[in-house]
Design an enzyme around this catalytic site. Structure first.
Site, short mmCIF file in Angstrom:
data_model
loop_
_atom_site.label_atom_id
_atom_site.label_comp_id
_atom_site.label_asym_id
_atom_site.label_seq_id
_atom_site.Cartn_x
_atom_site.Cartn_y
_atom_site.Cartn_z
N LYS A 205 0.84 -1.20 0.00
CA LYS A 205 0.00 0.00 0.00
C LYS A 205 0.88 1.26 0.00
O LYS A 205 0.68 2.16 -0.78
CB LYS A 205 -0.92 -0.03 1.22
N GLU A 211 10.43 -4.66 4.69
CA GLU A 211 10.52 -6.08 4.29
C GLU A 211 10.19 -6.25 2.81
O GLU A 211 10.91 -6.95 2.07
CB GLU A 211 9.53 -6.93 5.11
N GLY A 265 -4.98 -1.98 4.99
CA GLY A 265 -4.15 -3.10 4.53
C GLY A 265 -4.82 -4.45 4.76
O GLY A 265 -4.90 -5.29 3.85
N GLU A 351 -5.01 -6.66 14.64
CA GLU A 351 -4.51 -5.34 14.24
C GLU A 351 -5.64 -4.31 14.31
O GLU A 351 -5.38 -3.12 14.52
CB GLU A 351 -3.92 -5.40 12.82
N HIS A 382 -5.43 -33.04 17.99
CA HIS A 382 -4.32 -33.84 18.53
C HIS A 382 -3.19 -32.95 19.03
O HIS A 382 -2.06 -33.41 19.19
CB HIS A 382 -3.83 -34.80 17.45
N LYS A 510 8.94 -0.72 14.10
CA LYS A 510 9.53 -0.36 12.80
C LYS A 510 10.61 0.71 12.99
O LYS A 510 11.70 0.62 12.43
CB LYS A 510 8.46 0.19 11.86
O1 F6P Z 1 2.83 -3.03 9.78
C1 F6P Z 1 1.50 -3.17 9.60
C2 F6P Z 1 1.07 -2.85 8.22
O2 F6P Z 1 0.98 -1.48 8.06
C3 F6P Z 1 -0.24 -3.53 7.86
O3 F6P Z 1 -1.33 -2.85 8.29
C4 F6P Z 1 -0.12 -3.65 6.40
O4 F6P Z 1 -1.03 -4.57 5.87
C5 F6P Z 1 1.33 -4.09 6.28
O5 F6P Z 1 2.00 -3.34 7.27
C6 F6P Z 1 1.95 -3.89 4.94
O6 F6P Z 1 1.92 -2.55 4.55
P1 F6P Z 1 2.14 -2.15 3.05
O7 F6P Z 1 1.05 -2.76 2.23
O8 F6P Z 1 2.09 -0.65 3.02
O9 F6P Z 1 3.48 -2.67 2.61
#
Ligand code: F6P
Length: 545
Positions: A205, A211, A265, A351, A382, A510
């Site tokens: 988004k 990451e 998200g 969340e 189990h 973060k």
């Molecule tokens: O860290 C949480 C978050 O902001 C989520 O809400 C979101 O889905 C995810 O990170 C990934 O964010 P992005 O789509 O901006 O990479």
């Protein structure tokens, strides 16, 4: 306003003083119509909530509280594009993404539906091009592998849906999901892939998530060992709200699929974030998923609260969390293809409702969102079901049961269903000391030996569950299920007077990760941390190869 001051809340608290002693087993014995009284249908989806610690009065009280909290009015504010995400000043309109009626939905005086439909058309065109071979890789081969690079809402939703809809997959098409910044995730995925036939969907988004951008850069580096810079256009597309960052990364914005800041998200699988779904199972099936979501939206928007599935499930959750003191809630799908369903629901719920301040910023004095967890049945039976049956905590369970399998040739479905039903029956009924005694006598036990074993075999019972039963896991049904839980979470957020649509709680980690990253390099002076973090950094530096 704090729910504690609502008269209906106080009345529910008083009612609980009697309710806590009510036995479901006795209630079932007294009332043969209990299932009819406490079940609800939405299309092909049945919710049986009769195995909950409720009486008719409990449900009346819960619904009265929902009415007092103005659930319907809040839902309308959401559906009509009001900026109910107050801390970010945003509308909350994942429902517009699946608004199959196509009626206008206004945000800041503008109808968002033309833009929603334009992206759906773009997704359709692109997925068809890929499927027909009009869109080819840089050596002229058809695309066979989609790699979604994203995390959180840009990963969990589409990954869960692709798994669940595997029986609908386009022949010759595979979908992979890389989310973790641990290089193992990307490396072990790439190992299996041919760059000539692989398409990367970079889904973010913000297009700033550490990451995702790290994984995307590494995927690009991998690809450039084989193809050229020019070939990237054939193998990398983006899904984002941030066109500038997409362009800066090196993806042509003509190959970008847009969505908007009013899509959270964890609610984004219905948007262009669903592109890997459309690529994997076809746009028709993606649209069937949207249809299912829309059906649940209509149910939520129009059904009276007492017959409203998300409201019923949400209010039962309030009963367990705020009155019975439950801290967790298990979601157990008796469908192996829904293995990732609890994971997606975990992000959706935790969340959204993992909040400690109300909408006005005041600290709460009552419990909010539970820990959501679960794995498919029968495996869970189990592993952790022991604790649900005989542990000291009250853990409500949702059993998600499709009647028919997509794999009928492997005739296991009756065993699977029998197990699902048996668990909810056992949780409700339990086993009394008298019943255990009779069983042990029959097995030949007596005297001290019998008395010693007896208490261990007693099940307290009176443990609540919902059962969601449906004919088969189709795209429509999956859409209904996801939307059901989205609205359940919404209902609870309104009762708790919290904003379910921000997630500030993930930001601190973060920020700190960014500060710690340079400290991990040898020779660099370690910045200021607590002694634990500093010592761990030193140890890591010493151990690094
Ligand atoms: O860290 C949480 C978050 O902001 C989520 O809400 C979101 O889905 C995810 O990170 C990934 O964010 P992005 O789509 O901006 O990479």
């Amino acid at each position: 306003m704090t729910p504690l001051n609502i008269q209906e809340w106080q009345s529910l608290v008083r009612h609980y003083e009697d309710l806590k002693f009510v036995s479901m087993r006795e209630q079932f014995a007294l009332d043969s119509g209990r299932f009819d009284s406490f079940s609800q249908q939405c299309g092909d989806l049945l919710l049986d909530y009769s195995k909950n610690r409720i009486t008719k009065e409990t449900m009346e009280q819960l619904i009265a509280l929902a009415e007092a909290a103005k659930i319907s009015e809040w839902a309308e504010r959401m559906f009509t594009g009001e900026a109910i995400n107050n801390t970010e000043g945003r509308a909350v309109l994942h429902t517009a993404l699946r608004n199959r009626s196509n009626t206008p939905v206004m945000v800041d005086g503008e109808d968002v539906m033309p833009a929603v439909n334009a992206v759906l058309t773009q997704m359709k065109k692109f997925s068809q091009q890929v499927h027909t071979g009009e869109w080819l890789g840089y050596t002229g081969k058809k695309i066979t592998d989609i790699v979604n690079v994203g995390i959180g809402g840009s990963d969990l939703g589409p990954a869960m849906i692709c798994d669940a809809l595997e029986p609908y997959a386009i022949e010759g098409m595979s979908a992979h999901f890389v989310s973790n910044v641990d290089g193992t995730d990307l490396s072990t995925t790439l190992e299996k892939l041919d760059p000539e036939t692989t398409l990367f969907v970079i889904a973010s988004k913000t297009f700033t998530t550490q990451e995702t951008i790290t994984n995307a850069q590494s995927a690009k580096t991998w690809f450039l060992q084989f193809g050229t810079q020019q070939d990237i256009a054939k193998h990398f597309v983006a899904v984002s709200t941030n066109a500038a960052a997409v362009a800066e990364f090196g993806i042509d914005t003509a190959n970008m699929f847009e969505f908007w800041d009013w899509v959270g998200g964890r609610y984004s699988l219905w948007s262009a974030v669903g592109l890997p779904i459309a690529l994997y199972v076809g746009m028709d099936n993606f649209e069937r998923l949207l249809d299912g979501g829309h059906e649940m939206d209509n149910h939520f928007r129009t059904q009276p609260l007492a017959e409203n599935m998300p409201v019923i499930m949400g209010m039962l959750g309030i009963l367990y969390i705020n009155l019975f003191g439950s801290q967790t809630h298990a979601i157990v799908p008796y469908d192996h293809s829904l293995a990732r369903f609890p994971n997606h629901m975990q992000q959706l719920d935790m969340e959204s409702n993992g909040k400690v301040t109300n909408r006005q910023g005041q600290r709460l004095s009552y419990k909010t969102g539970p820990v959501i967890w679960g794995t498919p049945g029968t495996n869970g039976q189990h592993a952790y079901f022991q604790l649900i049956h005989q542990g000291t905590q009250l853990i409500p369970v949702d059993f998600v049961l499709p009647v028919n399998s997509h794999y009928p040739e492997c005739d296991h479905q009756s065993i699977l269903l029998a197990n699902g039903l048996a668990q909810s029956e056992a949780l409700m009924k339990g086993k009394t000391a008298e019943e255990v005694r009779a069983e042990l006598v029959q097995e030949g036990y007596e005297g001290k030996e019998l008395e010693a074993l007896l208490p261990h075999k007693v099940f307290p019972g009176n443990r609540p569950s919902n059962t969601l039963l449906f004919p088969k896991l189709t795209p429509e049904m999956l859409g209904q299920l996801v939307a059901l839980y989205e609205h359940k979470v919404f209902v609870q957020g309104i009762i708790w007077d919290i904003n379910s649509f921000d997630q500030w709680g993930v930001e601190l980690g973060k920020q700190l990760a960014k500060a710690i990253l340079p400290d991990l390099q040898d020779g660099v002076e370690i910045s200021e941390h607590d002694s634990s973090t500093t010592s761990l950094i030193e140890r890591i530096r010493a151990l690094r190869q």
